[in-house]
Design a protein around this motif. Structure first.
Motif, PDB file in Angstrom:
ATOM      1  N   ALA A 104       0.841   9.918 -39.685  1.00 18.99           N
ATOM      2  CA  ALA A 104       1.694   8.937 -39.020  1.00 18.99           C
ATOM      3  C   ALA A 104       1.157   7.517 -39.198  1.00 18.99           C
ATOM      4  CB  ALA A 104       1.810   9.276 -37.530  1.00 18.99           C
ATOM      5  N   LEU A 105      -0.147   7.355 -39.093  1.00 19.56           N
ATOM      6  CA  LEU A 105      -0.735   6.023 -39.254  1.00 19.56           C
ATOM      7  C   LEU A 105      -0.623   5.540 -40.696  1.00 19.56           C
ATOM      8  CD1 LEU A 105      -3.910   6.338 -36.983  1.00 19.56           C
ATOM      9  CD2 LEU A 105      -1.843   5.013 -36.530  1.00 19.56           C
ATOM     10  N   ARG A 106      -0.805   6.423 -41.639  1.00 21.26           N
ATOM     11  CA  ARG A 106      -0.657   6.033 -43.046  1.00 21.26           C
ATOM     12  C   ARG A 106       0.790   5.621 -43.342  1.00 21.26           C
ATOM     13  NH1 ARG A 106      -3.271  10.264 -47.093  1.00 21.26           N
ATOM     14  NH2 ARG A 106      -2.545   8.634 -48.525  1.00 21.26           N
ATOM     15  N   THR A 130      -2.881   0.074 -33.281  1.00 22.98           N
ATOM     16  CA  THR A 130      -3.273   0.974 -34.369  1.00 22.98           C
ATOM     17  C   THR A 130      -4.769   1.248 -34.331  1.00 22.98           C
ATOM     18  OG1 THR A 130      -1.465   0.195 -35.788  1.00 22.98           O
ATOM     19  CG2 THR A 130      -3.339   1.241 -36.879  1.00 22.98           C
ATOM     20  N   GLN A 131      -5.565   0.213 -34.085  1.00 25.01           N
ATOM     21  CA  GLN A 131      -7.010   0.415 -34.021  1.00 25.01           C
ATOM     22  C   GLN A 131      -7.403   1.305 -32.849  1.00 25.01           C
ATOM     23  OE1 GLN A 131      -9.422  -3.073 -34.157  1.00 25.01           O
ATOM     24  NE2 GLN A 131      -9.024  -3.473 -36.333  1.00 25.01           N
ATOM     25  N   ASP A 272     -17.940  -1.543 -38.744  1.00 26.28           N
ATOM     26  CA  ASP A 272     -16.644  -2.209 -38.869  1.00 26.28           C
ATOM     27  C   ASP A 272     -15.674  -1.725 -37.796  1.00 26.28           C
ATOM     28  OD1 ASP A 272     -17.628  -3.445 -41.180  1.00 26.28           O
ATOM     29  OD2 ASP A 272     -16.993  -1.745 -42.435  1.00 26.28           O
ATOM     30  N   ASP A 273     -14.588  -2.486 -37.628  1.00 23.32           N
ATOM     31  CA  ASP A 273     -13.511  -2.037 -36.757  1.00 23.32           C
ATOM     32  C   ASP A 273     -12.878  -0.770 -37.335  1.00 23.32           C
ATOM     33  OD1 ASP A 273     -13.837  -4.125 -34.971  1.00 23.32           O
ATOM     34  OD2 ASP A 273     -12.469  -5.447 -36.078  1.00 23.32           O
ATOM     35  N   ALA A 274     -12.295   0.018 -36.464  1.00 20.77           N
ATOM     36  CA  ALA A 274     -11.749   1.319 -36.869  1.00 20.77           C
ATOM     37  C   ALA A 274     -10.415   1.140 -37.579  1.00 20.77           C
ATOM     38  CB  ALA A 274     -11.584   2.210 -35.646  1.00 20.77           C
ATOM     39  N   GLU A 275     -10.450   1.135 -38.889  1.00 17.02           N
ATOM     40  CA  GLU A 275      -9.229   1.112 -39.690  1.00 17.02           C
ATOM     41  C   GLU A 275      -8.830   2.542 -40.041  1.00 17.02           C
ATOM     42  OE1 GLU A 275      -7.653  -1.590 -40.006  1.00 17.02           O
ATOM     43  OE2 GLU A 275      -9.211  -3.051 -39.474  1.00 17.02           O
TER      44      GLU A 275
END
Length: 307
Positions: A104-106, A130-131, A272-275
């Motif tokens: 879903a996120l992709r 999203t993050q 890093d931030d959660a991508e």
């Protein structure tokens, strides 16, 4: 026999996943309701009695049955091990939601991802970014992989027969059913279930965290484990998530939107931030951890044969 039992159980679960809600959770829920209806008067002492009467007999019985079957023939005991492991562990319990949220996120379908993470966690996340959804998915994936597979492996090796697997699954279930509940309806009845699971989980959580560190970024994982894990409300979960965040090089924890409120949580990780790309990295970390577990069991088996 230990290694082959675990591998065969995992293979069976991949090709024919168990309907845990029907064949595992429903019987345990019925058992819990039976004991709670007869013992729950809000007192901690009665919670201890109910937990012991509910959990200890199946654990002892599984060890005795294993021993008796081993006397008949080791192959029969092996089949019993595989059957019990099949019912108490499995990646599919975790991968079902993880894979669907990742897809879903992709596809940039944030509403669907919010709905799925809400179903997985049992809370509403209609305002999550999203993050946030990505962080929560990584956290649920790491903890879920540990509780569905890695913790079972540790206790299966330590306890006789499949009794360790039975102990962990029942303790985890009733920690959620009793220990996590608050209010006048439960009182202090669930306190022992919560404490029992904490101590049962203590060693497996740290072994899994060490495995995360070994197969990931060891230096960052060790730092986050040492410095950040004590800040997490659940210490065992904090160890897992801090080590996992450091091993992945991603930031977890932090405030989230949940059921219309902002929930403050400590920071975990220094990366890093959660991508979305980190979801695939999480899958890789879990797979490498499983391979490490299998290699360790193989080495232990070879050492035992050599001696």
């Amino acid at each position: 026999m230990t290694l082959f039992s675990l591998v065969l159980a995992l293979i069976l679960e991949q090709f024919r996943p168990l309907n845990a809600a029907k064949y595992l959770h429903q019987p345990l829920d019925a058992l819990g309701h039976f004991f709670e209806s007869r013992f729950n008067d809000g007192q901690a002492s009665h919670g201890i009695i109910a937990w012991c009467l509910m959990v200890i007999p199946p654990v002892v019985l599984s060890a005795v049955v294993y021993w008796l079957l081993y006397q008949i023939h080791p192959v029969v005991a092996f089949v019993f091990n595989v059957a019990v492991l099949y019912y108490t562990m499995g990646f599919r319990h975790v991968s079902h939601y993880f894979t669907r949220i990742h897809a879903a996120l992709r596809a940039q379908d944030l509403p669907r991802a919010r709905e799925l993470i809400g179903q997985w966690r049992g809370h509403l996340h209609e305002l999550s970014s999203t993050q946030e959804v990505t962080r929560l998915t990584i956290e649920q994936g790491l903890v879920g992989a540990h509780r569905q597979v890695f913790a079972i492996i540790v206790l299966f090796v330590i306890f006789p027969g499949p009794s360790g697997a039975v102990l962990y699954r029942m303790a985890a279930h009733f920690d959620k059913a009793w220990g996590a509940r608050i209010g006048p309806a439960i009182g202090d009845f669930g306190g022992f279930a919560r404490r029992a699971f904490y101590y049962i989980e203590w060693l497996p959580a740290r072994i899994t965290a060490m495995a995360f560190s070994i197969v990931g970024d060891f230096e960052d994982a060790a730092y986050c484990w040492r410095v950040q894990a004590p800040e997490w409300p659940d210490r065992n979960e904090g160890v897992l998530l801090a080590a996992g965040a450091g091993a992945l090089g991603v930031r977890l924890g932090m405030p989230i939107h949940q059921s219309g409120e902002v929930i403050e949580r400590p920071d975990l990780g220094t990366g890093d931030d959660a991508e979305v790309e980190y979801l695939q990295s999480t899958v890789g970390l879990v797979r490498r951890t499983l391979v490490l577990n299998v290699l360790i069991l193989l080495l232990l088996g070879i050492t035992r044969l050599a001696s």
